[in-house]
Structures are given as C-alpha cells and as structure tokens.
Design a protein around this motif. Structure first.
Motif, PDB file in Angstrom:
ATOM      1  N   LEU A 155       0.852  -1.197   0.000  1.00  0.00           N
ATOM      2  CA  LEU A 155       0.000   0.000   0.000  1.00  0.00           C
ATOM      3  C   LEU A 155       0.890   1.251   0.000  1.00  0.00           C
ATOM      4  O   LEU A 155       2.060   1.182   0.384  1.00  0.00           O
ATOM      5  N   PRO A 156       0.341   2.389  -0.399  1.00  0.00           N
ATOM      6  CA  PRO A 156       1.159   3.611  -0.414  1.00  0.00           C
ATOM      7  C   PRO A 156       1.470   4.098   1.004  1.00  0.00           C
ATOM      8  O   PRO A 156       0.647   3.970   1.905  1.00  0.00           O
ATOM      9  N   LYS A 157       2.685   4.655   1.179  1.00  0.00           N
ATOM     10  CA  LYS A 157       3.046   5.247   2.460  1.00  0.00           C
ATOM     11  C   LYS A 157       2.268   6.538   2.678  1.00  0.00           C
ATOM     12  O   LYS A 157       1.840   7.174   1.723  1.00  0.00           O
ATOM     13  N   GLY A 158       2.071   6.893   3.946  1.00  0.00           N
ATOM     14  CA  GLY A 158       1.347   8.131   4.213  1.00  0.00           C
ATOM     15  C   GLY A 158       2.108   9.010   5.178  1.00  0.00           C
ATOM     16  O   GLY A 158       2.798   8.506   6.064  1.00  0.00           O
ATOM     17  N   ASP A 159       1.993  10.325   4.979  1.00  0.00           N
ATOM     18  CA  ASP A 159       2.559  11.248   5.961  1.00  0.00           C
ATOM     19  C   ASP A 159       1.425  11.603   6.918  1.00  0.00           C
ATOM     20  O   ASP A 159       0.802  12.652   6.828  1.00  0.00           O
ATOM     21  N   TRP A 160       1.166  10.664   7.833  1.00  0.00           N
ATOM     22  CA  TRP A 160      -0.077  10.670   8.613  1.00  0.00           C
ATOM     23  C   TRP A 160      -0.314  11.948   9.389  1.00  0.00           C
ATOM     24  O   TRP A 160      -1.418  12.482   9.382  1.00  0.00           O
ATOM     25  N   LEU A 161       0.728  12.438  10.069  1.00  0.00           N
ATOM     26  CA  LEU A 161       0.535  13.618  10.922  1.00  0.00           C
ATOM     27  C   LEU A 161       0.245  14.870  10.096  1.00  0.00           C
ATOM     28  O   LEU A 161      -0.339  15.831  10.594  1.00  0.00           O
ATOM     29  N   LEU A 162       0.657  14.874   8.838  1.00  0.00           N
ATOM     30  CA  LEU A 162       0.390  16.042   7.988  1.00  0.00           C
ATOM     31  C   LEU A 162      -0.904  15.896   7.201  1.00  0.00           C
ATOM     32  O   LEU A 162      -1.644  16.850   7.022  1.00  0.00           O
ATOM     33  N   SER A 163      -1.194  14.673   6.748  1.00  0.00           N
ATOM     34  CA  SER A 163      -2.353  14.501   5.868  1.00  0.00           C
ATOM     35  C   SER A 163      -3.648  14.258   6.637  1.00  0.00           C
ATOM     36  O   SER A 163      -4.704  14.724   6.244  1.00  0.00           O
ATOM     37  N   PHE A 164      -3.568  13.509   7.731  1.00  0.00           N
ATOM     38  CA  PHE A 164      -4.790  13.166   8.470  1.00  0.00           C
ATOM     39  C   PHE A 164      -4.648  13.462   9.960  1.00  0.00           C
ATOM     40  O   PHE A 164      -4.890  12.582  10.786  1.00  0.00           O
ATOM     41  N   PRO A 165      -4.252  14.675  10.318  1.00  0.00           N
ATOM     42  CA  PRO A 165      -3.940  14.923  11.736  1.00  0.00           C
ATOM     43  C   PRO A 165      -5.120  14.648  12.670  1.00  0.00           C
ATOM     44  O   PRO A 165      -4.939  14.084  13.744  1.00  0.00           O
ATOM     45  N   VAL A 170      -7.765  11.023  16.817  1.00  0.00           N
ATOM     46  CA  VAL A 170      -8.931  10.197  17.159  1.00  0.00           C
ATOM     47  C   VAL A 170      -8.491   8.752  17.429  1.00  0.00           C
ATOM     48  O   VAL A 170      -8.829   8.155  18.451  1.00  0.00           O
ATOM     49  N   VAL A 171      -7.697   8.203  16.512  1.00  0.00           N
ATOM     50  CA  VAL A 171      -7.224   6.829  16.689  1.00  0.00           C
ATOM     51  C   VAL A 171      -6.324   6.752  17.924  1.00  0.00           C
ATOM     52  O   VAL A 171      -6.423   5.827  18.731  1.00  0.00           O
ATOM     53  N   PHE A 172      -5.468   7.746  18.069  1.00  0.00           N
ATOM     54  CA  PHE A 172      -4.553   7.791  19.201  1.00  0.00           C
ATOM     55  C   PHE A 172      -5.313   7.769  20.529  1.00  0.00           C
ATOM     56  O   PHE A 172      -5.003   6.996  21.426  1.00  0.00           O
ATOM     57  N   ASN A 236     -11.513  16.928  28.242  1.00  0.00           N
ATOM     58  CA  ASN A 236     -10.472  17.705  28.915  1.00  0.00           C
ATOM     59  C   ASN A 236      -9.055  17.256  28.588  1.00  0.00           C
ATOM     60  O   ASN A 236      -8.096  17.772  29.164  1.00  0.00           O
ATOM     61  N   VAL A 237      -8.887  16.315  27.689  1.00  0.00           N
ATOM     62  CA  VAL A 237      -7.565  15.707  27.521  1.00  0.00           C
ATOM     63  C   VAL A 237      -6.614  16.639  26.752  1.00  0.00           C
ATOM     64  O   VAL A 237      -6.990  17.263  25.757  1.00  0.00           O
ATOM     65  N   PHE A 238      -5.396  16.740  27.259  1.00  0.00           N
ATOM     66  CA  PHE A 238      -4.398  17.636  26.661  1.00  0.00           C
ATOM     67  C   PHE A 238      -3.357  16.841  25.876  1.00  0.00           C
ATOM     68  O   PHE A 238      -2.584  17.406  25.110  1.00  0.00           O
ATOM     69  N   THR A 239      -3.347  15.526  26.072  1.00  0.00           N
ATOM     70  CA  THR A 239      -2.292  14.668  25.509  1.00  0.00           C
ATOM     71  C   THR A 239      -2.048  14.835  23.998  1.00  0.00           C
ATOM     72  O   THR A 239      -0.893  14.791  23.582  1.00  0.00           O
ATOM     73  N   PRO A 240      -3.086  15.029  23.152  1.00  0.00           N
ATOM     74  CA  PRO A 240      -2.796  15.176  21.717  1.00  0.00           C
ATOM     75  C   PRO A 240      -1.805  16.303  21.420  1.00  0.00           C
ATOM     76  O   PRO A 240      -1.106  16.253  20.413  1.00  0.00           O
ATOM     77  N   PHE A 241      -1.742  17.277  22.315  1.00  0.00           N
ATOM     78  CA  PHE A 241      -0.767  18.363  22.143  1.00  0.00           C
ATOM     79  C   PHE A 241       0.645  17.803  22.005  1.00  0.00           C
ATOM     80  O   PHE A 241       1.454  18.322  21.231  1.00  0.00           O
ATOM     81  N   LEU A 242       0.946  16.753  22.761  1.00  0.00           N
ATOM     82  CA  LEU A 242       2.295  16.182  22.760  1.00  0.00           C
ATOM     83  C   LEU A 242       2.627  15.537  21.422  1.00  0.00           C
ATOM     84  O   LEU A 242       3.783  15.357  21.079  1.00  0.00           O
ATOM     85  N   LEU A 243       1.590  15.183  20.666  1.00  0.00           N
ATOM     86  CA  LEU A 243       1.800  14.515  19.390  1.00  0.00           C
ATOM     87  C   LEU A 243       1.773  15.515  18.235  1.00  0.00           C
ATOM     88  O   LEU A 243       2.595  15.447  17.320  1.00  0.00           O
ATOM     89  N   ASN A 245       0.913  19.196  18.688  1.00  0.00           N
ATOM     90  CA  ASN A 245       1.042  20.614  19.008  1.00  0.00           C
ATOM     91  C   ASN A 245      -0.181  21.428  18.597  1.00  0.00           C
ATOM     92  O   ASN A 245      -0.102  22.645  18.481  1.00  0.00           O
ATOM     93  N   GLY A 246      -1.294  20.777  18.328  1.00  0.00           N
ATOM     94  CA  GLY A 246      -2.490  21.493  17.889  1.00  0.00           C
ATOM     95  C   GLY A 246      -2.532  21.676  16.380  1.00  0.00           C
ATOM     96  O   GLY A 246      -3.555  22.046  15.818  1.00  0.00           O
ATOM     97  N   GLY A 247      -1.424  21.418  15.705  1.00  0.00           N
ATOM     98  CA  GLY A 247      -1.350  21.653  14.264  1.00  0.00           C
ATOM     99  C   GLY A 247      -1.564  20.397  13.476  1.00  0.00           C
ATOM    100  O   GLY A 247      -1.991  19.393  14.045  1.00  0.00           O
ATOM    101  N   PRO A 248      -1.247  20.365  12.206  1.00  0.00           N
ATOM    102  CA  PRO A 248      -0.844  21.536  11.425  1.00  0.00           C
ATOM    103  C   PRO A 248      -2.011  22.475  11.157  1.00  0.00           C
ATOM    104  O   PRO A 248      -3.124  22.001  10.936  1.00  0.00           O
ATOM    105  N   SER A 249      -1.703  23.758  11.182  1.00  0.00           N
ATOM    106  CA  SER A 249      -2.666  24.858  10.998  1.00  0.00           C
ATOM    107  C   SER A 249      -3.987  24.612  11.738  1.00  0.00           C
ATOM    108  O   SER A 249      -5.040  24.591  11.134  1.00  0.00           O
ATOM    109  N   TYR A 250      -3.876  24.426  13.056  1.00  0.00           N
ATOM    110  CA  TYR A 250      -5.022  24.352  13.986  1.00  0.00           C
ATOM    111  C   TYR A 250      -5.935  23.152  13.768  1.00  0.00           C
ATOM    112  O   TYR A 250      -6.996  23.078  14.382  1.00  0.00           O
TER     113      TYR A 250
END
Lengths: 303, 276
Positions: A155-165, A170-172, A236-243, A245-250
């Motif tokens: 299957l094709p590779k994906g730049d997951w954090l950029l394409s489907f943040p 959600v999965v995380f 109230n969970v803040f943990t996704p910030f660690l992965l 940072n709220g981005g890309p572009s909010y």
C-alpha cells in the motif's frame, strides 16, 4: 445523652484544615478566579498585565463572534472539533471497542485474554509523554512502523501527521483510553451469573442474541457510568498536544489546546479564562449528571 | 450437535478477532521495546543488533536528563506526602467526627475537582501561583498537584474508613486512650492499606503529568522528566532517538512497577476504577 463520637467537632475541624487550605487555594479559588479574570482584558505582558481593566462580556462576545466563529483557529472551530473528537474517539472508539473486547474476552482462551489485557492496559498506564513519543516514531514517514507495514502490504506510504492529523488524534485517543471501558465492562459481564448464559446456550442462542438480550440489559448502569466518565476525560484531555502541538494549521486544536495557545502563546489571559469558564460549565453539566446517576444507584433506584 | 459447533466457531472467531485487535494495539509499543537496547536506533523498527545497554549509559551521562528524573522524584514525593497526610486526616474527620453536612462537603469537593480540570484551570492556577510569587518553583508544582488530587483521595479514603467498624477506636478510648492516641495507635494501622492505595495513585498521577509543570516552570533546571522528554523530541532539530528511547523506558519503570504491585496486592480493577 449526646451520641458518643470519636472526634470532637474542633478536633475534626483541625484534621480538615491542611486539606481544606490546599483545596481552597488550588481548586476552589481558581474556580471563582477564572470567572473574574474572564471579565477583564488581562494579558501576560504589557500595561494590562498589572492593571487589567474590567471589560464586561467582551471576551465572550469575541469568542462567539458570528463572523469568525467557524474560522480555523477560532473558538467555534475548536469547539466543533472537540465535539467530533469526543463522539468519535470516546463514544464510537473507546466505549464501542472496549465493549467488543470485554464481550469477546468472556469466551477466548485464558492466555489470549491475559495477553490482550496486558497490551491494552499498557497503552493506558504508561505516561503520556512516552506514549506520544512512541506514536511519533510509529507514524514517522521514512522509518515508522506503520509505513513499514503499509509498504509490506503493497500500500502507499502516508505522511499521517500532515495529511490526516485529526484522524490520527482520534485513533490515538481511542488506543490510549480503551482500557478503562474494557476493564469496566469486563468486570460487569463477569458479575452476571453464568447460568443465564448457559440457559441461553441450551436454547441455541447466538452470541449476538446473548449480548443483546442478556449481557447489555444487565450492565446498562455500567454503560451509563462509562459513557459519562470517558466523555468528561476526553473533553479535557491535553495529551494530543504532545503529538501534534495542535497543528498543522489548527487542525487538531481541541479546546484544552486552544485554551493553552490563547493564554500561554498569545498571552491573552482574559480570553483564555473565558474559554476556561465555558469548559467548566460543560464539565459541571456532566459532573452533576454523574453524581445524580451514582446517588440514584446508591439509593437503590433501578441501576 | 450443530449448537456445539456454532459455540465452537464463535470461540474461534472471537479468538482470531481478539488476537488481531491485540496485535494492532501492540504495534505502536513494539518499537519502544526494541529501541532502548539498540545502539543504532532510529524511528524505524529494528531488532537490536548487537543488543546493548549503551543507550542507558548515554542517559546517565546526560546531566539534564538525570536532573529531570530527580525533579520528577522531588515533585512526586512532595505531592504524595501532602496528599497522604492531608487526605488521611481529612477523611478520618469526615468519617468519625460530628461535623454537620459531611456528606454535602464530600460531594461538593468532588464536584469542584472534576469541574476545575487541568485544561479549564490552567489560566487561574497560573495566575494564582504567579500572584503568590511561586512561578518557576518546584513547591508550586507540589502544592497545585496536592490540591487537585486531594478531593478524590479524600473520597476514596473516606469510603475505606467508613467500612471499618468504629468499635476498634471506641474500645481503645474506653480503656483510657485520648482521641488522638486512638487515631494514631489504633485507627492509623487499620487504615494503612487505604492510604497505600491513595499514595500510589497520587504518585502515578504526578509522575506521569505533563501540563502543570509545563505551565508553572520556566527554567530547565527544574523541569521533571515528562517535560524534559517532550523538549528532547520537540525542540532539538533532530531528536536523539537512542537517548530518548532509553530515557523513556527508565521514566516509565516506576509506573510499571507500581502498577504490578497494585494489581498483585489489590487486583487491577481497583487501580482501574480510580485512575484519572
């Protein structure tokens, strides 16, 4: 005669003092303080840091400004993102997957049961920074385990954090939190007398029928408890910030991360406080509902 | 006959699906099991060849990393002492003294603590700590954690103390003990298991937390390991993966050990019910 008691009122009051002071200063005072600050234009730096002015509802008006409400990086966008995040990762993710696992664990061999529980619980107990870093490595474009598997499957590779943040967090969050629902439902299912299921087996019921007609109705109370708790935690969970940072572009800026950004990156404490107040009000609704449910149950009204 | 076959196939189907979900859950963690022992670890998955502990040496040579672990220990132990002492005294009073409205107090505290959560409270907590001049001090982190964890700790412990018959302390007092003696010599040994649970729970919570120290601390000298690890992979241009992998494992060990301890001693359902 006065009823005999072990501690006098004054001794009792003295015993309560240390905890009372700490809770007063860091739980109760913040509650009222945040309401006050939300009506000011307090900032971290500059003139309004020392002498904040009372500006009434201006912070709230700016949060709910219809012109920018749905714009990326604004409050409304973040609120809707958070609602989607809770619905998908807590309710559809953690609760449903936890329920499925708990139900299947009743039937599978013991070794498989313990191994599965071990992995799912590990995802939940390890510190959030460690988990976030492990996922960072897992999702890496060049070398990450996920892309390695994708390549292996052709299957094709994906730049997951950029394409489907958004889908990544959600999965995380589903992965991170399923353990709680699984354990809660698992112990609830285990407390149902086995004879109920044996009788259904004799009658030739399928697993789905047993789940629908025996399992689920008998643990309804636990389901309500689970849904309220995981909704509150996910909200109230803040943990996704660690992965991300709220981005890309909010695009992953759920409310806790939005609050952090407004208050500690843009230094607008007043506006951050207003968001805090809204979050607290939503929390209050859930907490009151939870207390109401547990008290009703404690008094023996149908669970 | 068909009935038993269908039960048999359900069992096989469930086993396959459970194993599949288990493997998917394990995937993000597998890297983390190998990388600490791989001296050439990258973000990719690789079996360590040769298997080595050199990454751990790197950690122990890094002053900033060690300092982070020490700070985590100081903040966790400090917070745990305040939570342990505060919760024991307060929940004993709520259980045994004739203070009016005890139940209402317990529920209101619990309500407040779930409403004033980390993210909603970060602004006022920062301002309060700033107001009393404790920004960038470890004591601030300790106090804030203690305040936040106390209501739940009191709730758990009160439940526990309520389940212990009062007759222990009563007979001590009939024999001439003062209430304070009855508390220290009779009640305290009996409620110790409850205190242990609360203390372990508080330790795991503080040890793993990121947000509070991240907001309240400024200087790298005072950062706990959680913030150190985050800055290692988010700020440095290219993260030093070998160091991070070993460091993360060392940092996770206390949580794993305490988890095993609690599940061995009390059964993990208990731990499960009270985390978060």
């Amino acid at each position: 005669m006065r009823p005999f008691s072990l501690l006098s009122r004054s001794a009792g009051a003295a015993f309560l003092t240390p905890a009372g002071l700490l809770i007063g200063a860091f739980v109760i005072a913040p509650f009222f303080w945040v309401i006050y600050v939300s009506f000011t234009n307090r900032t971290l730096l500059g003139r309004t840091a020392l002498n904040p002015e009372f500006i009434g509802l201006a912070n709230y008006v700016s949060l709910f400004d219809a012109a920018s409400f749905f714009t990326r990086g604004e409050f409304g966008f973040s609120l809707i993102l958070t609602i989607q995040f809770v619905l998908l990762s807590a309710l559809a993710g953690q609760a449903a997957l936890g329920m499925l696992l708990a139900w299947m664990l009743q039937t599978v061999p013991k070794t498989l049961k313990s191994l599965t529980e071990m992995v799912v619980i590990a995802a939940w107990i390890l510190p959030e920074v460690v988990i976030a870093f492990a996922w960072f490595a897992f999702l890496d474009y060049d070398n990450g385990t996920l892309n390695m598997i994708m390549e292996g499957l052709g299957l094709p590779k994906g730049d997951w954090l950029l394409s489907f943040p958004f889908w990544v967090i959600v999965v995380f969050n589903t992965w991170r939190g399923t353990a709680f629902s699984m354990m809660l439902f698992n112990s609830a299912f285990s407390s149902i007398p086995p004879s109920y299921f044996q009788a259904a087996d004799v009658a030739g019921a399928t697993s789905w029928q047993k789940f629908r007609d025996i399992g689920l109705p008998l643990i309804r109370g636990h389901v309500v408890t689970d849904l309220i708790l995981i909704t509150m935690w996910t909200f109230n969970v803040f943990t996704p910030f660690l992965l991300t940072n709220g981005g890309p572009s909010y695009r992953t800026e759920i409310l806790p991360i939005y609050t952090y950004r407004v208050a500690f990156r843009d230094f607008e404490f007043g506006k951050g406080a207003a968001v805090g107040v809204i979050v607290m009000l939503i929390n209050l609704v859930f907490a009151l509902f939870y207390l109401w449910v547990t008290r009703r149950r404690a008094r023996g009204v149908a669970a | 006959m068909r009935r038993y076959l269908s039960l048999y196939f359900t069992r096989i189907g469930f086993s396959v699906l459970t194993a599949l979900i288990g493997v998917i859950f394990a995937l993000p963690l597998i890297w983390f099991i190998f990388a600490p022992f791989n001296p050439r670890a990258e973000l990719g998955l690789a079996i360590p060849d040769p298997f080595s502990f050199s990454n751990f040496e790197t950690v122990f040579e890094n002053r900033f990393a060690l300092r982070g672990l020490w700070n985590s220990l100081v903040q966790s132990v400090g917070g745990v002492i305040l939570v342990g002492v505060g919760a024991t005294l307060a929940s004993y009073a709520l259980s045994r003294s004739p203070i009016p409205g005890k139940n209402v107090i317990t529920y209101i505290l619990l309500l407040f603590s779930s409403v004033v959560s980390g993210s909603a409270a970060m602004v006022p907590i920062f301002l309060i700590v700033n107001g009393i001049g404790l920004i960038d001090t470890q004591i601030a982190v300790i106090l804030v954690f203690a305040g936040g964890l106390l209501p739940t700790a009191m709730f758990i412990l009160r439940d526990f103390i309520d389940s212990i018959p009062k007759s222990y302390e009563e007979s001590a007092m009939v024999a001439g003990a003062t209430p304070v003696q009855a508390f220290f010599d009779v009640a305290l040994p009996v409620i110790r298991p409850g205190v242990v649970v609360v203390v372990v729970w508080a330790f795991v919570n503080i040890w793993g937390s990121f947000l509070i120290p991240f907001i309240l601390l400024r200087s790298s000298e005072k950062m706990p390991a959680a913030v150190a690890i985050y800055s290692f992979y988010s700020e440095a241009g290219t993260p030093i993966v070998t160091l991070l992998a070993a460091y993360s494992l060392i940092y996770s060990l206390p949580v794993i050990i305490l988890y095993l301890f609690v599940s061995w001693k009390f059964g993990f359902r208990f731990f499960g019910g009270i985390k978060a």
